[in-house]
Design a protein around this motif. Structure first.
Motif, PDB file in Angstrom:
ATOM      1  N   MET A   1      42.982  47.809  45.668  1.00 35.73           N
ATOM      2  CA  MET A   1      41.880  47.763  44.708  1.00 35.73           C
ATOM      3  C   MET A   1      41.785  49.023  43.860  1.00 35.73           C
ATOM      4  O   MET A   1      40.877  49.158  43.041  1.00 35.73           O
ATOM      5  CB  MET A   1      40.555  47.533  45.442  1.00 35.73           C
ATOM      6  CG  MET A   1      40.391  46.115  45.987  1.00 35.73           C
ATOM      7  SD  MET A   1      40.260  44.843  44.692  1.00 35.73           S
ATOM      8  CE  MET A   1      38.584  45.144  44.105  1.00 35.73           C
TER       9      MET A   1
ATOM     10  N   ARG B   1      34.122  53.868  48.724  1.00 33.56           N
ATOM     11  CA  ARG B   1      34.371  52.436  48.928  1.00 33.56           C
ATOM     12  C   ARG B   1      35.514  52.175  49.893  1.00 33.56           C
ATOM     13  O   ARG B   1      35.727  51.052  50.328  1.00 33.56           O
ATOM     14  CB  ARG B   1      34.670  51.745  47.580  1.00 33.56           C
ATOM     15  CG  ARG B   1      33.461  51.714  46.685  1.00 33.56           C
ATOM     16  CD  ARG B   1      33.250  50.378  46.039  1.00 33.56           C
ATOM     17  NE  ARG B   1      33.222  49.272  46.994  1.00 33.56           N
ATOM     18  CZ  ARG B   1      32.932  48.027  46.654  1.00 33.56           C
ATOM     19  NH1 ARG B   1      32.653  47.723  45.423  1.00 33.56           N
ATOM     20  NH2 ARG B   1      32.927  47.063  47.558  1.00 33.56           N
TER      21      ARG B   1
ATOM     22  N   ASP C   1      33.641  39.362  39.641  1.00 30.93           N
ATOM     23  CA  ASP C   1      33.835  38.052  40.257  1.00 30.93           C
ATOM     24  C   ASP C   1      32.808  37.064  39.699  1.00 30.93           C
ATOM     25  O   ASP C   1      31.614  37.291  39.815  1.00 30.93           O
ATOM     26  CB  ASP C   1      33.656  38.172  41.778  1.00 30.93           C
ATOM     27  CG  ASP C   1      33.816  36.837  42.488  1.00 30.93           C
ATOM     28  OD1 ASP C   1      34.396  35.917  41.885  1.00 30.93           O
ATOM     29  OD2 ASP C   1      33.374  36.731  43.641  1.00 30.93           O
TER      30      ASP C   1
ATOM     31  N   ALA D   1      43.156  33.228  43.040  1.00 32.22           N
ATOM     32  CA  ALA D   1      43.077  33.051  44.491  1.00 32.22           C
ATOM     33  C   ALA D   1      42.863  34.314  45.312  1.00 32.22           C
ATOM     34  O   ALA D   1      41.972  34.363  46.134  1.00 32.22           O
ATOM     35  CB  ALA D   1      44.338  32.344  44.980  1.00 32.22           C
ATOM     36  N   GLN D   2      43.679  35.343  45.117  1.00 31.08           N
ATOM     37  CA  GLN D   2      43.593  36.459  46.068  1.00 31.08           C
ATOM     38  C   GLN D   2      42.437  37.405  45.736  1.00 31.08           C
ATOM     39  O   GLN D   2      41.896  38.048  46.610  1.00 31.08           O
ATOM     40  CB  GLN D   2      44.907  37.226  46.134  1.00 31.08           C
ATOM     41  CG  GLN D   2      44.844  38.347  47.176  1.00 31.08           C
ATOM     42  CD  GLN D   2      46.193  38.833  47.610  1.00 31.08           C
ATOM     43  OE1 GLN D   2      46.617  38.568  48.726  1.00 31.08           O
ATOM     44  NE2 GLN D   2      46.881  39.526  46.746  1.00 31.08           N
ATOM     45  N   LYS D   3      42.109  37.522  44.454  1.00 25.79           N
ATOM     46  CA  LYS D   3      40.887  38.185  44.021  1.00 25.79           C
ATOM     47  C   LYS D   3      40.815  39.671  44.319  1.00 25.79           C
ATOM     48  O   LYS D   3      39.823  40.180  44.808  1.00 25.79           O
ATOM     49  CB  LYS D   3      39.686  37.402  44.548  1.00 25.79           C
ATOM     50  CG  LYS D   3      39.828  35.957  44.079  1.00 25.79           C
ATOM     51  CD  LYS D   3      38.721  35.036  44.416  1.00 25.79           C
ATOM     52  CE  LYS D   3      39.043  33.662  43.813  1.00 25.79           C
ATOM     53  NZ  LYS D   3      38.153  32.630  44.183  1.00 25.79           N
ATOM     54  N   GLU D   4      41.915  40.340  44.039  1.00 27.32           N
ATOM     55  CA  GLU D   4      41.915  41.801  44.065  1.00 27.32           C
ATOM     56  C   GLU D   4      42.310  42.237  42.667  1.00 27.32           C
ATOM     57  O   GLU D   4      43.407  41.940  42.210  1.00 27.32           O
ATOM     58  CB  GLU D   4      42.908  42.308  45.115  1.00 27.32           C
ATOM     59  CG  GLU D   4      42.384  42.095  46.526  1.00 27.32           C
ATOM     60  CD  GLU D   4      43.460  41.833  47.553  1.00 27.32           C
ATOM     61  OE1 GLU D   4      44.642  42.076  47.252  1.00 27.32           O
ATOM     62  OE2 GLU D   4      43.124  41.365  48.650  1.00 27.32           O
TER      63      GLU D   4
ATOM     64  N   ALA E   1      32.001  34.384  40.899  1.00 26.58           N
ATOM     65  CA  ALA E   1      31.283  33.830  42.067  1.00 26.58           C
ATOM     66  C   ALA E   1      30.916  32.356  41.925  1.00 26.58           C
ATOM     67  O   ALA E   1      29.832  31.935  42.301  1.00 26.58           O
ATOM     68  CB  ALA E   1      30.027  34.662  42.372  1.00 26.58           C
TER      69      ALA E   1
ATOM     70  N   GLY F   1      29.178  36.699  45.711  1.00 26.99           N
ATOM     71  CA  GLY F   1      30.453  37.026  45.075  1.00 26.99           C
ATOM     72  C   GLY F   1      31.121  38.148  45.862  1.00 26.99           C
ATOM     73  O   GLY F   1      30.573  38.644  46.854  1.00 26.99           O
ATOM     74  N   LEU F   2      32.311  38.523  45.367  1.00 26.62           N
ATOM     75  CA  LEU F   2      33.181  39.427  46.139  1.00 26.62           C
ATOM     76  C   LEU F   2      32.854  40.903  45.985  1.00 26.62           C
ATOM     77  O   LEU F   2      32.116  41.296  45.080  1.00 26.62           O
ATOM     78  CB  LEU F   2      34.618  39.229  45.654  1.00 26.62           C
ATOM     79  CG  LEU F   2      35.299  37.948  46.113  1.00 26.62           C
ATOM     80  CD1 LEU F   2      36.484  37.655  45.220  1.00 26.62           C
ATOM     81  CD2 LEU F   2      35.730  38.074  47.555  1.00 26.62           C
ATOM     82  N   HIS F   3      33.474  41.689  46.885  1.00 23.74           N
ATOM     83  CA  HIS F   3      33.535  43.152  46.764  1.00 23.74           C
ATOM     84  C   HIS F   3      32.158  43.811  46.711  1.00 23.74           C
ATOM     85  O   HIS F   3      31.921  44.705  45.915  1.00 23.74           O
ATOM     86  CB  HIS F   3      34.344  43.559  45.514  1.00 23.74           C
ATOM     87  CG  HIS F   3      35.670  42.864  45.394  1.00 23.74           C
ATOM     88  ND1 HIS F   3      36.171  42.430  44.193  1.00 23.74           N
ATOM     89  CD2 HIS F   3      36.588  42.513  46.317  1.00 23.74           C
ATOM     90  CE1 HIS F   3      37.343  41.844  44.375  1.00 23.74           C
ATOM     91  NE2 HIS F   3      37.620  41.884  45.671  1.00 23.74           N
ATOM     92  N   GLN F   4      31.258  43.336  47.558  1.00 27.27           N
ATOM     93  CA  GLN F   4      29.904  43.901  47.554  1.00 27.27           C
ATOM     94  C   GLN F   4      29.816  45.086  48.517  1.00 27.27           C
ATOM     95  O   GLN F   4      30.382  45.059  49.600  1.00 27.27           O
ATOM     96  CB  GLN F   4      28.905  42.824  47.992  1.00 27.27           C
ATOM     97  CG  GLN F   4      28.953  41.564  47.145  1.00 27.27           C
ATOM     98  CD  GLN F   4      28.414  41.794  45.751  1.00 27.27           C
ATOM     99  OE1 GLN F   4      27.275  42.197  45.580  1.00 27.27           O
ATOM    100  NE2 GLN F   4      29.252  41.574  44.750  1.00 27.27           N
TER     101      GLN F   4
ATOM    102  N   GLY G   1      39.675  40.113  49.061  1.00 28.42           N
ATOM    103  CA  GLY G   1      39.256  38.973  48.231  1.00 28.42           C
ATOM    104  C   GLY G   1      39.280  37.642  48.950  1.00 28.42           C
ATOM    105  O   GLY G   1      39.326  36.596  48.312  1.00 28.42           O
TER     106      GLY G   1
END
Lengths: 137, 543
Positions: free
Chosen positions: B107, B115, B539, B190-193, B541, A41-44, A18
């Motif tokens: 994740m 993934r 997200d 912030a960390q986005k997981e 974004a 955006g993230l995680h693509q 992230g």
């Protein structure tokens, strides 16, 4: 600005991590420098990024990778672009990429990898000098 | 002479080297601080170490009693690789373990998920099943070490595995101790997981707080983290404010669950970043303690003094390290570590010089640990308790950070609380703006980084860096495939069904998860249940 050309850039964040500070700063800086910017955006996944590049008809993809998976993800994105007939989209990137991996990435077709500490101006200048609008189909 | 006269008459007699003096967070600094700058010597607010409001430290004797816990974060490759690193660190004198998991774990994917390709064992250790967890802690007595685990959206599963491993080793649950990061609010900030949206995520966190308060009393169920907020580019004040706002969010959730505040608050712990700006960081930790004590006492009516203590882990700022002239990072880390110690931290991780290039080598990790040992054993600073307390500059900075951080917390309250603020992107936007401003200051050379925009050199010595063998991914995929084949399939399915039911009906997930991981249900499978029941967060974004 002296440049006449209009460039569309996709700023993409691949991988599971992230860390989007860099991607967001670059996206804003490119926008402020006069480019048309789309941020994924993230995680693509590589497919999602290539799909977005085609749909948004961009001239270049700037990829941010800090997860250590660059040797897997960069080639996968180049392949996914190729599959969609978009291998003329310039792919560049940045993140935590060790020196030893740079030449491998250049060999598979990544145009430029910026290392930590690169200024946003350096990136802007590089894009003006090295990216051309794709000929419209 | 008073301050104003001095400023008007004496100070301008010499030229300044800069037009503007400000901290790395862009807080302007005055030429001099005097007793006038600290609210008429507000000694009550400063107080004594170990006394409310704990500005000067959470314990009376601080490092005269015992040093902080030296806890180096480690994890890479297979569980065996990390187990070996753990044993090295313990033999070098480290006093607690700290586990880094790889991105698939963070994740909620197993090693064999598409993934996960290219990410297995890269940024941390790969764990999919309880068998991996057993290999990770092989021959490490879980009742003798305290273990920290840095994991968030899958924290419930990993804690279940840790408790299950202890159960299998015959260690009573009240004998294991440690911390699990489990701070989901800062993930959205912030960390986005993440897996699911904030509301169900906080429900799972609250399940864990409740479970630990009752069953695993020596476990810290949440480590409320400013680290990632700062690393994402916030200012020091934003780090302070958003971290404490997250803390308020968890306390609120615990109370709404029906828990007594004094039943769980003593086990809440914190985690801050220690950046380059020496005095700003010291003031930040002092302000954090005073603010938390005030919040717990006045806002939540805590009675037990232990509920009011902000005990914190600190890590030096990863983001401050440079790829250029990497040996210079040893010096940065030493200065930051000293700030953490003078700020009164309870535990510390010092980064290694090579971490902007790759995961650290054994040699660089050892230098980082030695840095802490030199501060503890040689520098003499550990003979003092809060030696900077009473410094007009430090006290003035502490007051100011407290005031500005409380203003942010008021703003978040006005927005309807931290979850609402997150849902409209308020903290995220504030951080992105601050990060962009700082980058512009660097590009304009208003702020300096030695080796990057100042004193840069052309040639750099290549460094020996740690490489992760691609074999790690293959072997971890083989391990999870085998574990799935060998397990009692019906039992695993039944357990997953129970997790599904508990997720839906709101009963505490932890006991069910422990049964599920014992039946060899995997991190990915349980995460899939979360995805199905709670949905997947996307997200937003925002730029």
């Amino acid at each position: 600005m002296s440049e006449e050309k209009i460039l569309r850039i996709l700023v993409a964040k691949a991988g599971l991590d992230g860390h989007d500070r860099g991607a967001k700063i670059i996206a804003r800086a490119l926008r402020d420098a006069g480019f048309e910017v789309i941020y994924t955006g993230l995680h693509q996944t590589p497919e999602m990024i290539a799909e977005a590049a085609v749909q948004e008809d961009v001239d270049a993809v700037g990829l941010s990778i800090l997860s250590g998976a660059h040797m897997t993800l960069f080639p996968a994105i180049l392949d996914a672009l190729k599959e969609r007939g978009a291998d003329d989209v310039a792919v560049f990137g940045g993140g935590i990429v060790p020196e030893d991996d740079m030449s491998g990435l250049t060999k598979v077709g990544v145009k430029k990898v910026f290392t930590p500490g690169a200024s946003t101006q350096e990136i802007v200048d590089w894009i003006w000098a090295n990216v051309e609008p794709r000929s419209s189909l | 002479m008073n301050k104003q006269t001095w400023l008007n008459e004496k100070y301008p007699q010499q030229e300044e080297r800069s037009q503007r003096f400000s901290t790395i967070s862009d807080m302007e600094i005055e030429p001099v601080y005097t007793p006038d700058d600290i609210n008429g010597s507000n000694l009550e607010g400063i107080g004594y170490p170990g006394e409310y409001p704990y500005t000067r430290g959470v314990y009376p004797s601080m490092y005269r009693g015992r040093y902080w816990t030296m806890r180096q974060f480690a994890g890479f490759g297979t569980p065996e690789d990390t187990n070996k690193r753990f044993k090295l660190l313990l033999s070098e004198g480290q006093t607690g373990l700290s586990t880094a998991f790889d991105m698939p774990v963070l994740m909620g994917y197993d090693a064999d998920h598409p993934r996960s390709l290219g990410e297995v064992g890269r940024e941390g250790v790969s764990v999919s099943t309880i068998k991996d967890m057993e290999r990770l802690f092989q021959d490490i007595p879980l009742d003798k070490v305290s273990t920290s685990m840095t994991v968030n959206c899958t924290a419930s599963i990993l804690l279940a595995m840790y408790v299950a491993v202890a159960d299998k080793q015959g260690i009573p649950r009240n004998q294991i101790s440690g911390t699990i990061q489990n701070d989901m609010l800062k993930e959205y900030i912030a960390q986005k997981e993440w897996i699911c949206p904030p509301e169900p995520a906080v429900r799972i966190v609250t399940d864990m707080i409740e479970f630990c308060a009752k069953e695993v009393p020596r476990w810290h169920a949440v480590s409320i983290s400013g680290y990632h907020i700062r690393e994402a580019g916030s200012t020091a004040v934003q780090e302070l404010a958003f971290t404490l706002a997250d803390g308020i969010g968890y306390v609120q959730a615990g109370i709404e669950r029906g828990l007594d505040v004094d039943e769980f608050a003593p086990r809440l712990s914190f985690f801050f970043d220690i950046h380059n700006d020496f005095f700003e960081e010291i003031a930040k930790l002092r302000a954090a303690r005073r603010m938390w004590a005030t919040i717990m006492k006045e806002r939540f009516g805590a009675k037990n003094p232990r509920s009011m203590l902000l005990r914190t882990h600190c890590q030096t700022a990863g983001v401050s390290l440079t790829a250029q002239q990497p040996v210079n990072n040893v010096v940065r880390v030493a200065i930051q570590a000293l700030a953490g110690v003078l700020g009164g931290t309870q535990s510390l991780h010092t980064n290694s010089m090579d971490e902007t290039l790759a995961l650290p080598t054994e040699e660089s990790v050892t230098v980082a640990l030695r840095t802490q040992q030199i501060i503890a054993e040689e520098s003499g600073v550990t003979n003092f308790v809060d030696p900077l307390g009473g410094s007009w500059a430090i006290e003035a900075l502490t007051d100011r950070m407290e005031k500005e951080a409380f203003a942010y917390i008021d703003r978040i309250d006005e927005l309807g609380g931290i979850i609402r603020a997150i849902n409209i992107g308020f903290p995220q936007k504030e951080i992105a703006d601050a990060a962009y401003r700082y980058q512009q200051q660097l590009d304009a050379r208003e702020k300096m980084i030695v080796g990057v925009n100042s004193h840069a050199v052309e040639e750099e010595r290549p460094m020996e860096i740690l490489k992760i063998d691609p074999e790690v991914e293959r072997s971890q995929i083989a391990q999870v495939t085998q574990a799935k084949q060998e397990r009692d399939k019906a039992a695993a399915e039944e357990q997953l069904g129970r997790v599904h039911a508990a997720a839906r009906n709101g009963q505490n997930l932890m006991p069910v998860l422990i049964d599920a991981v014992k039946a060899h249900c995997t991190v990915g499978e349980i995460s899939d249940v979360y995805r199905e029941v709670f949905g997947v967060y996307q997200d937003p974004a925002w730029l």
